[in-house]
Design a protein around this motif. Structure first.
Motif, short mmCIF file in Angstrom:
data_model
loop_
_atom_site.label_atom_id
_atom_site.label_comp_id
_atom_site.label_asym_id
_atom_site.label_seq_id
_atom_site.Cartn_x
_atom_site.Cartn_y
_atom_site.Cartn_z
N THR A 164 9.84 -66.89 29.60
CA THR A 164 8.92 -66.21 28.69
C THR A 164 9.54 -66.32 27.30
N THR A 219 10.57 -63.93 25.53
CA THR A 219 11.66 -62.95 25.33
C THR A 219 12.91 -63.42 26.08
N GLY A 258 12.11 -64.39 33.37
CA GLY A 258 11.76 -63.35 34.33
C GLY A 258 11.98 -63.84 35.76
N ARG A 308 19.36 -54.73 41.93
CA ARG A 308 18.81 -53.78 40.95
C ARG A 308 18.74 -52.37 41.55
N PRO A 336 11.73 -49.51 37.49
CA PRO A 336 10.45 -50.19 37.74
C PRO A 336 10.37 -51.59 37.11
N HIS A 380 3.12 -58.83 34.63
CA HIS A 380 2.65 -59.77 33.60
C HIS A 380 1.28 -60.34 33.96
N LEU A 428 6.95 -44.60 40.43
CA LEU A 428 6.18 -44.00 39.33
C LEU A 428 4.69 -44.28 39.53
N GLY A 451 4.15 -50.91 33.74
CA GLY A 451 4.38 -51.60 32.48
C GLY A 451 3.63 -52.94 32.52
N ALA A 465 7.91 -58.86 37.14
CA ALA A 465 9.14 -59.60 36.82
C ALA A 465 10.08 -58.83 35.93
N SER A 484 13.94 -59.06 34.04
CA SER A 484 14.73 -60.18 33.53
C SER A 484 15.49 -60.81 34.70
N GLU A 544 14.56 -58.63 25.19
CA GLU A 544 13.41 -58.24 25.98
C GLU A 544 12.35 -57.52 25.14
N SER A 545 11.15 -57.45 25.73
CA SER A 545 10.01 -56.86 25.03
C SER A 545 10.25 -55.39 24.66
N VAL A 600 9.17 -51.76 24.98
CA VAL A 600 8.41 -51.04 26.01
C VAL A 600 7.82 -49.79 25.37
N ALA A 629 10.95 -41.23 32.85
CA ALA A 629 9.93 -42.28 32.73
C ALA A 629 10.54 -43.60 32.28
N SER A 630 11.79 -43.59 31.94
CA SER A 630 12.39 -44.81 31.39
C SER A 630 13.73 -45.10 32.04
O1 TXA Z 1 10.66 -59.06 27.90
C1 TXA Z 1 10.64 -58.47 28.97
O2 TXA Z 1 10.16 -57.33 29.08
C2 TXA Z 1 11.22 -59.18 30.19
C3 TXA Z 1 10.36 -60.41 30.51
C4 TXA Z 1 10.71 -61.07 31.80
O3 TXA Z 1 9.00 -60.05 30.48
N1 TXA Z 1 11.31 -58.29 31.31
C5 TXA Z 1 12.22 -57.30 31.34
O4 TXA Z 1 12.22 -56.56 32.51
O5 TXA Z 1 13.00 -57.06 30.45
P1 TXA Z 1 13.37 -55.55 32.90
O6 TXA Z 1 13.05 -55.15 34.29
O7 TXA Z 1 14.69 -56.17 32.69
O8 TXA Z 1 13.14 -54.30 32.00
C6 TXA Z 1 12.00 -53.50 32.19
C7 TXA Z 1 12.13 -52.22 31.42
C8 TXA Z 1 13.10 -51.27 32.08
O9 TXA Z 1 13.81 -50.57 31.07
C9 TXA Z 1 12.17 -50.33 32.85
O10 TXA Z 1 12.74 -49.06 33.06
C10 TXA Z 1 10.96 -50.28 31.92
O11 TXA Z 1 10.86 -51.58 31.40
N2 TXA Z 1 9.73 -49.99 32.68
C11 TXA Z 1 9.03 -50.81 33.50
N3 TXA Z 1 7.98 -50.18 34.05
C12 TXA Z 1 7.99 -48.92 33.55
C13 TXA Z 1 7.18 -47.75 33.75
N4 TXA Z 1 6.14 -47.76 34.58
N5 TXA Z 1 7.51 -46.63 33.08
C14 TXA Z 1 8.56 -46.61 32.23
N6 TXA Z 1 9.39 -47.66 32.01
C15 TXA Z 1 9.11 -48.80 32.67
#
Ligand code: TXA
Ligand code: MG
Length: 328
Positions: free
Chosen positions: A29, A31, A34, A54, A59, A63, A111, A115, A137, A139, A176-177, A179, A219-220
């Protein structure tokens, strides 16, 4: 299991076939890379958590390839959510909304929210379209390690654990993105990124940064775990004097350090091991994870400058601080 790096139409078809059979595939992606599986599959989610090692309470972001597919994941695309997606998608932003029942709790770590992100990367969107389902996905790094920004970096962490890595070149954003949670009345940035508070405030005037306190921590979950760790010690020097002090201390102990800084600051450290990773903080964001992965192989310790001179720099430091010892 052998892990292959592939690109091209056939590889995309193979990847989609793997996803349909509840397997997992790494993909590029803008960022970071994934580690994807069907967002509707409990088995795929379990495989993702296992391959990454993990923590079960963190969570996954799901995408989709276009705004009209967001309703595959949520029934509550609020006005605010539409405004954000319209303004910044496809792009490096994930929006947390109430999830549909079809999204398993294994994907959202228990949850009732999900996201949602639309990546700004052609190969990513083509892959998602071919799969026909949203792709959950995280990272594609081992948990607590540096996020990968190339297929080769994914291979370092995932070799033997997944069948396929789609190669889409280097990620252009590099961190990363952002959030953004829209689950409660007040929009909150749970993880900063290159879509900044200032940018989001243009469409959501009451948006704030998560202040590290209160219920949002629940939530985070991702903001609470140790993250982004290089294999060698990383420390932040908040001034040129601090960097020099740290550097000389390492040398005295027989430890070979490297300074990571902007091009301008690095140029001031003549005669030292120093590398410039950008003229501005967007370039620094693009190069930070890539550089740390390279430098951990060559040096015994890494000293970074404090990049927090603007909002993007603060987002970079959000990653660096969590990978480092205390700064001086
Ligand atoms: O840029 C990105 O977001 C990358 C690419 C692959 O899209 N993905 C990424 O995923 O960084 P990850 O799993 O490394 O980080 C996801 C973050 C985590 O901090 C997680 O806690 C938060 O997003 N997150 C995901 N779903 C959530 C939810 N329902 N509520 C609160 N936080 C959430
Ligand atoms: Mg991650």
């Amino acid at each position: 299991m052998q892990t292959f790096i592939k690109k091209g139409k056939e590889a995309l078809k193979e990847a989609a076939e793997l996803i349909k059979n509840e397997n997992i595939v790494a993909f590029p992606t803008e960022t970071v890379y994934g580690l994807g599986g069907s967002a509707f599959s409990v088995n795929s989610a379990r495989k993702i958590f296992e391959a990454k090692g993990r923590p079960a309470d963190n969570p996954l972001i799901c995408h989709v390839s276009k705004i009209s597919d967001i309703n595959m994941l949520t029934d509550t695309v609020t006005d605010s959510a539409y405004k954000v997606f319209e303004a910044f998608s496809p792009g490096p932003i994930s929006v947390v909304l109430k999830k549909k029942d079809i999204v398993p709790l294994e994907v959202t770590a228990g949850l009732d929210s999900v996201g949602i992100r639309i990546p700004n990367h052609d190969m990513a969107r083509e892959f998602i379209d071919l799969c026909g389902v949203p792709i959950a996905a995280p990272s594609a790094n081992k948990s607590s390690r540096l996020s990968p920004t190339s297929a080769e970096a994914v291979l370092e962490d995932m070799n033997g654990l997944i069948p396929l890595i789609l190669d889409g070149g280097s990620s252009s954003v590099g961190i990363e993105s952002t959030v953004l949670s829209l689950v409660n009345d007040k929009p909150i940035i749970l993880r900063p990124g290159i879509i900044t508070l200032k940018m989001l405030s243009t469409v959501l005037p009451n948006c704030t940064n998560y202040n590290g306190k209160g219920d949002e921590i629940k939530a985070s979950p991702g903001t609470r775990h140790r993250h982004y760790k290089p294999l060698v010690e990383l420390v932040v020097g908040r001034s040129n004097d601090a960097i020099t002090f740290l550097y000389n201390n390492y040398k005295m102990l027989g430890i070979n350090p490297i300074i990571v800084a902007t091009n301008r600051v690095a140029a001031g450290f003549k005669g030292y091991n120093a590398v410039g990773i950008g003229d501005n903080n967007n370039e620094v964001a693009r190069n930070i994870f890539k550089s740390l992965r390279e430098l951990e192989k060559k040096y015994d310790a890494i000293i970074t400058q404090d990049f927090a001179t603007d909002e993007v720099g603060e987002s970079v430091m959000n990653r660096v601080n969590r990978a480092s010892k205390d700064a001086i």
